[in-house]
Structure formats: C-alpha cells, structure tokens
Design a protein around this motif. Sequence first.
Motif, PDB file in Angstrom:
ATOM      1  N   THR A  36     -17.475  53.903 -74.025  1.00  0.00           N
ATOM      2  CA  THR A  36     -17.665  53.495 -75.419  1.00  0.00           C
ATOM      3  C   THR A  36     -17.898  54.737 -76.274  1.00  0.00           C
ATOM      4  O   THR A  36     -18.112  55.823 -75.736  1.00  0.00           O
ATOM      5  N   ARG A  37     -17.840  54.530 -77.536  1.00  0.00           N
ATOM      6  CA  ARG A  37     -18.075  55.681 -78.414  1.00  0.00           C
ATOM      7  C   ARG A  37     -18.656  55.239 -79.738  1.00  0.00           C
ATOM      8  O   ARG A  37     -18.448  54.137 -80.216  1.00  0.00           O
ATOM      9  N   PHE A  38     -19.419  56.160 -80.322  1.00  0.00           N
ATOM     10  CA  PHE A  38     -19.873  55.980 -81.682  1.00  0.00           C
ATOM     11  C   PHE A  38     -19.198  57.099 -82.465  1.00  0.00           C
ATOM     12  O   PHE A  38     -19.193  58.249 -82.018  1.00  0.00           O
ATOM     13  N   ALA A  39     -18.612  56.737 -83.592  1.00  0.00           N
ATOM     14  CA  ALA A  39     -17.725  57.697 -84.256  1.00  0.00           C
ATOM     15  C   ALA A  39     -18.040  57.831 -85.744  1.00  0.00           C
ATOM     16  O   ALA A  39     -17.271  57.395 -86.586  1.00  0.00           O
ATOM     17  N   PRO A  40     -19.169  58.416 -86.066  1.00  0.00           N
ATOM     18  CA  PRO A  40     -19.544  58.495 -87.476  1.00  0.00           C
ATOM     19  C   PRO A  40     -18.734  59.535 -88.254  1.00  0.00           C
ATOM     20  O   PRO A  40     -18.228  60.495 -87.675  1.00  0.00           O
ATOM     21  N   SER A  41     -18.652  59.304 -89.535  1.00  0.00           N
ATOM     22  CA  SER A  41     -18.076  60.322 -90.413  1.00  0.00           C
ATOM     23  C   SER A  41     -19.232  61.179 -90.920  1.00  0.00           C
ATOM     24  O   SER A  41     -20.319  60.667 -91.164  1.00  0.00           O
ATOM     25  N   PRO A  42     -19.000  62.474 -91.080  1.00  0.00           N
ATOM     26  CA  PRO A  42     -20.110  63.371 -91.457  1.00  0.00           C
ATOM     27  C   PRO A  42     -20.418  63.327 -92.937  1.00  0.00           C
ATOM     28  O   PRO A  42     -20.090  64.240 -93.685  1.00  0.00           O
ATOM     29  N   LEU A  72     -17.057  62.926 -83.838  1.00  0.00           N
ATOM     30  CA  LEU A  72     -17.218  63.133 -85.276  1.00  0.00           C
ATOM     31  C   LEU A  72     -15.882  62.924 -85.982  1.00  0.00           C
ATOM     32  O   LEU A  72     -14.901  63.609 -85.680  1.00  0.00           O
ATOM     33  N   GLU A  73     -15.853  61.995 -86.906  1.00  0.00           N
ATOM     34  CA  GLU A  73     -14.598  61.662 -87.586  1.00  0.00           C
ATOM     35  C   GLU A  73     -14.574  62.316 -88.964  1.00  0.00           C
ATOM     36  O   GLU A  73     -14.963  61.718 -89.959  1.00  0.00           O
ATOM     37  N   ASP A  74     -14.123  63.541 -88.959  1.00  0.00           N
ATOM     38  CA  ASP A  74     -14.211  64.350 -90.182  1.00  0.00           C
ATOM     39  C   ASP A  74     -12.845  64.576 -90.818  1.00  0.00           C
ATOM     40  O   ASP A  74     -12.552  65.668 -91.290  1.00  0.00           O
ATOM     41  N   THR A 232      -4.749  59.843 -90.683  1.00  0.00           N
ATOM     42  CA  THR A 232      -5.590  58.792 -91.255  1.00  0.00           C
ATOM     43  C   THR A 232      -6.477  58.258 -90.138  1.00  0.00           C
ATOM     44  O   THR A 232      -6.251  58.535 -88.952  1.00  0.00           O
ATOM     45  N   TYR A 233      -7.469  57.466 -90.524  1.00  0.00           N
ATOM     46  CA  TYR A 233      -8.352  56.854 -89.526  1.00  0.00           C
ATOM     47  C   TYR A 233      -7.538  56.133 -88.457  1.00  0.00           C
ATOM     48  O   TYR A 233      -7.795  56.274 -87.259  1.00  0.00           O
ATOM     49  N   HIS A 234      -6.535  55.350 -88.904  1.00  0.00           N
ATOM     50  CA  HIS A 234      -5.782  54.506 -87.970  1.00  0.00           C
ATOM     51  C   HIS A 234      -5.126  55.325 -86.855  1.00  0.00           C
ATOM     52  O   HIS A 234      -5.221  54.999 -85.676  1.00  0.00           O
ATOM     53  N   VAL A 249     -13.856  49.413 -77.966  1.00  0.00           N
ATOM     54  CA  VAL A 249     -14.037  49.920 -79.328  1.00  0.00           C
ATOM     55  C   VAL A 249     -14.981  48.956 -80.045  1.00  0.00           C
ATOM     56  O   VAL A 249     -14.610  47.828 -80.364  1.00  0.00           O
ATOM     57  N   ILE A 250     -16.203  49.419 -80.238  1.00  0.00           N
ATOM     58  CA  ILE A 250     -17.202  48.567 -80.904  1.00  0.00           C
ATOM     59  C   ILE A 250     -17.483  49.219 -82.237  1.00  0.00           C
ATOM     60  O   ILE A 250     -17.990  50.340 -82.301  1.00  0.00           O
ATOM     61  N   ARG A 251     -17.106  48.554 -83.291  1.00  0.00           N
ATOM     62  CA  ARG A 251     -17.176  49.209 -84.603  1.00  0.00           C
ATOM     63  C   ARG A 251     -17.491  48.181 -85.673  1.00  0.00           C
ATOM     64  O   ARG A 251     -17.549  46.984 -85.424  1.00  0.00           O
ATOM     65  N   GLY A 252     -17.686  48.686 -86.869  1.00  0.00           N
ATOM     66  CA  GLY A 252     -18.062  47.825 -87.989  1.00  0.00           C
ATOM     67  C   GLY A 252     -16.982  46.805 -88.308  1.00  0.00           C
ATOM     68  O   GLY A 252     -15.784  47.060 -88.162  1.00  0.00           O
ATOM     69  N   GLU A 253     -17.465  45.673 -88.784  1.00  0.00           N
ATOM     70  CA  GLU A 253     -16.608  44.551 -89.147  1.00  0.00           C
ATOM     71  C   GLU A 253     -15.540  44.924 -90.172  1.00  0.00           C
ATOM     72  O   GLU A 253     -14.461  44.332 -90.216  1.00  0.00           O
ATOM     73  N   GLU A 254     -15.848  45.938 -90.981  1.00  0.00           N
ATOM     74  CA  GLU A 254     -14.904  46.310 -92.044  1.00  0.00           C
ATOM     75  C   GLU A 254     -13.570  46.790 -91.483  1.00  0.00           C
ATOM     76  O   GLU A 254     -12.580  46.844 -92.198  1.00  0.00           O
ATOM     77  N   TRP A 255     -13.540  47.108 -90.187  1.00  0.00           N
ATOM     78  CA  TRP A 255     -12.289  47.572 -89.583  1.00  0.00           C
ATOM     79  C   TRP A 255     -11.450  46.442 -89.003  1.00  0.00           C
ATOM     80  O   TRP A 255     -10.339  46.662 -88.537  1.00  0.00           O
TER      81      TRP A 255
HETATM   82  N1  GLU Z   1     -15.494  56.804 -88.692  1.00  0.00           N
HETATM   83  C1  GLU Z   1     -15.446  55.376 -88.695  1.00  0.00           C
HETATM   84  C2  GLU Z   1     -16.611  54.868 -89.504  1.00  0.00           C
HETATM   85  O1  GLU Z   1     -17.556  55.609 -89.694  1.00  0.00           O
HETATM   86  C3  GLU Z   1     -15.538  54.874 -87.277  1.00  0.00           C
HETATM   87  C4  GLU Z   1     -15.097  53.500 -87.031  1.00  0.00           C
HETATM   88  C5  GLU Z   1     -14.904  53.324 -85.527  1.00  0.00           C
HETATM   89  O2  GLU Z   1     -15.924  53.238 -84.843  1.00  0.00           O
HETATM   90  O3  GLU Z   1     -13.784  53.285 -85.090  1.00  0.00           O
HETATM   91  O4  GLU Z   1     -16.603  53.755 -89.958  1.00  0.00           O
END
Ligand code: GLU
Length: 551
Positions: A36-42, A72-74, A232-234, A249-255
Amino acid sequence: MNNYERMAELLFPNINKTNQDLEKIYPIRKNNPTVTRFAPSPTGFLHIGGVYTALINRSLASGENDVFMLRLEDTDKKREVAGSRKIICDIFNKLGLKIDEGVVNEFDEVGEYGPYVQSERVEIYHIMAKYLVQKGYAYPCFCTEEDLAQIREQQQALKVTPGYYGSYAKYRNITVEEAQSLIEQNKNYVLRFRVSEDAPLRVTLSDLIRGDIEMENNFNDFVLLKENGIPTYHFAHACDDHFMRTTHVIRGEEWMASFPIHKQLFEALDFALPLYAHVAPVMKQEGESRRKLSKRKDPEANAEFYLQEGYPNKALFVYLYTLINSNFEEWYLANKDASLNDFKISFDNMQLSGALYDLSKLNSISSEIIYEYDEEENTTNVINWAQEFNQELYNRLNNDRDFVLKLMKTQGKNSMEHRKDLTHYGAFMDIFGIFYDDVFASSQMPLDTLYENIKKEDLKTIIDGFKNYFNSLKSGEEITLKDLAKELGYTDKKKFAKNPEMYRGVVFQFYKALRLLLTHSEHGISMDDVISVLGHDRIMERLEKGYQYGE
Ligand code: GLU
C-alpha cells in the motif's frame, strides 16, 4: 517502422529503455505481499484526513512481508511548498507511523522501487509514454488555450458535451510530418491519451469499501504529459503504482470519478489493475449541516495540531481507528492491553459517508489513555512534550520535576479520586497552573462566589481557623477539618435550614471557601490533593492573601 513508432521516435528520441526493461528493474515482489502507499502532495500541510488514510494503508500492510510506502507526488509545481517533505516525514516519524519504503526524511529514501518522489521519475514516465505512442494510445496535441476555448464555444453552440474527444479532438489524427513541422516551429504540445473508438459506454469499479459501482466511461482524450513533460496525476498513478507493485490503492473519494480514466490507462499500458478503495473524507458538524474538515477554518484539520497540543500518539490512533472501523471500539475495550497493530481493519466496517470528526471524543479517549499511564510516565511525557513545543513551560517543569510528579499523582489509577482531568499534555497549565505561585499571584479571586459561601465579615475568623488547623496538623495534632467547621459554626444542610440564625453556614460552604482561598477556583482536584500538593508553607502564604477579601 509504422507511423505510431515513427511518432514515438520523433517525440522521445532519447528514450532507449522499454517497458520490458522497467519490468526487470522493478520486478514483481516475492511472497505475494500486500503493498500500500500514501501519496501526499507537498503542499506544506498534512491534513488529519491524510493521516486517517495513511493509517488505513499502514494497518492493511501489517503482515511480515507487506510494504507500506510513502511517495511524494510533486508534479504540480505551482502548489508545491518548500519544506513539505520534512513536515510530512517528521509527522510520520513523531506519530510513529512506520514507513517501510519511500521517503523517510528530508533527504533519504529506502526501498528498491524508487525513486519515491515523482519529479525524479520522469524517465520512467517518458519510457511508458513512448510505449503508449508506439501502440497508438497517445499523440501530441498542440492546442493553445485559445484553440481549447474555441472548441468549447463550438460545443456550447451545438449544445454537445464539452471536452476534447472524437471529432473535436483537433490533433487526434495528427501525422508524423505535421507533428515534426510544429515541433520544428518550437510549438508546445501536451501528450494526450487516444481513447479507443469502441470503448464501452459504462465501466464498473469494484471498490473494496463501496462494492461494485457502475459509472459512465471516460471519452475525453485526457492529458498524460503536460507541456513541460511532467505527468498528470492519472499517468503518474498508473506508472508508479504498477512499477512499485502496489496491490491496494487506498485514496480519497475525490479520485473515484477518475477511475474510468485509470482503467483505460492500465489496460493500454498492459498493467494489471490494482485493488481500489475510496475513503470518504472526515467531516465536521456545523449546526445542522456537515462539511469537510477544513484546512482554513479548523485547527484540528492540521496533523501537526495533535503534536503541538501534546496528545499521546496512542490517543490519536485509537480515535482514528474508531472513525475508520465501526467494530474497533468493541475490540479495543476487550483488548485494552493489546497493541493497536493487532487490530485487523476491514473494508466491510468502513463508513461510506464521511466519518464525523469530533474533538471532544478524542479528548475523552485521550484522557482515558493518560489516566492509564502512571505519574512517572505522564511526568516524562509532559516534560518531553514541553521541551519540543513550549520552552518556557519546559524550563518551569524541568526546574522542579518532583513538583510535576506530585501534580501528576493527583491523576490516574493511583490517585485518590481516579481523576481524568488532563486530556492532552498541552492542557497541563490549564489544569495545574494555579499550583504555581506566579500563576496564583496573577489570578483573580472570583469574589462573588467567595461571598456566596462566606460572609465577608466571617472571613478573618475562618482564615484564622484554617491557619490554626494547618499549624496544628504540622505539629502532629489530630484535629479534622470537620471538627473545625463545627467549632466555627458550620453545620449540615438540615440543621442550617431549621435554625439559620444559629450558624455561620453549611459545611460544604466552609470547604468551598478553603478551596477558593487556596486555588481561586471552585473546582479541581480533591481537597486532600490540593493540600498535599501545596504543602504547609504555600498554604499559609495563600491563606494570608485571603484576609484582603474580608476587609
Ligand atoms: N497526491 C494525491 C493526493 O494527494 C494522491 C492520491 C492517491 O493516493 O492516489 O490526493
């Protein structure tokens, strides 16, 4: 070489590695781990909702070979805030959220599947972008802002769905020669995905939390690489999660709405689709309505808040788990001494709508946890916390550790009243400040309350009585406060009601007066504790100050 291959060479002349090379560099992981991963934007800020999502990811990858990554999703340089990487890693480290792979601090990363910062992975994206062009799944689009606006206007006039698709996709059928000529003229371009003409109208997302969700397919030729060659993010999501071998891939609902795009991408790239879970955001009740916990309005939205306020990590995790899984609380009550890592989170018990975030619930969990710690541990914790977040308080506490220990002893299992006043270490002075002389000296006596309990003209007598009492205690005599109360003319409620003229008042008023004189407050730790914490000399000093209210 067919035309697609020629186009790929034109666009990526320096890319020599292939998708097969990447498959070898980033091999399938051994032993079938959950990854799993956590992928924050900085963006300089870690939202508590991010910690919530990270915790789900972390606890899902709790098996021996499992891997939890921090990536890190920069790719959005406009939103980037310098120093974010350090902020995020520090929070993870301080909270004790272990990162198995990825960025672990400001400078270092661990793991064989990196780099774990997207801006350092551009070659990987370009290798896969070249692959897509070769296969006919991508093409360069030279549209300017004006071109795109024109397309939109045209679509508005015709009342058709806006977007870059089908016959509106101006460069969808661009030839190699046209592209070459535009590139030679230094025209900028983005790389777009070419949606297949026979894409199905609807697709199904099998979400681990929400079950099967059918949705309209994507028909837009979305952007893969921006003009600067950054994905792009995608596109980054597809490449990264494939080559990092993410399983969930566990991520926010907005995706969730982007899933059709992701499915198209994974298929075109020849990647197996990972499992998806879309987590609802944490919400806040505001009057009748609910809204997302907001970075701007709510200090508790910031993960740093919990460190700054001195919540024990365990309290935050227990609270977040209660929000994550509806069956957690029951498990926790039955397994108080177990490690939180032993709790198996399940998607079935996750909320579909946003969990309601409520600081008072966290405070109550936190006070229970502080209650469980003994005074030694709480003393160490509050001093350590102050050392980091409040230097002045640190000096105060560290100057007299024994006094802190005495105060902490009034709390918890070993205390007489089993009190749970402290909800977080940052509240230390709110609860105990009054026991420090300088704080007491600058605090106000609530005079109305004092005179409600003791008549002004009685004060001198009462204070003299208290002083005698404490002096006699010191010399070993065995009188009690109760005796003193009687002697000074205080009685129980009943007797007082019958013959009020015979007494000064009711015994509880006498006690209350003592509390007010010693602490300027009606409530707080038990009187026995107040007396033992302050000790004879301080008590005398404080009583002495009380005479002024009788004048
Ligand atoms: N960088 C994306 C965000 O912060 C990550 C989403 C994901 O976990 O795929 O929303």
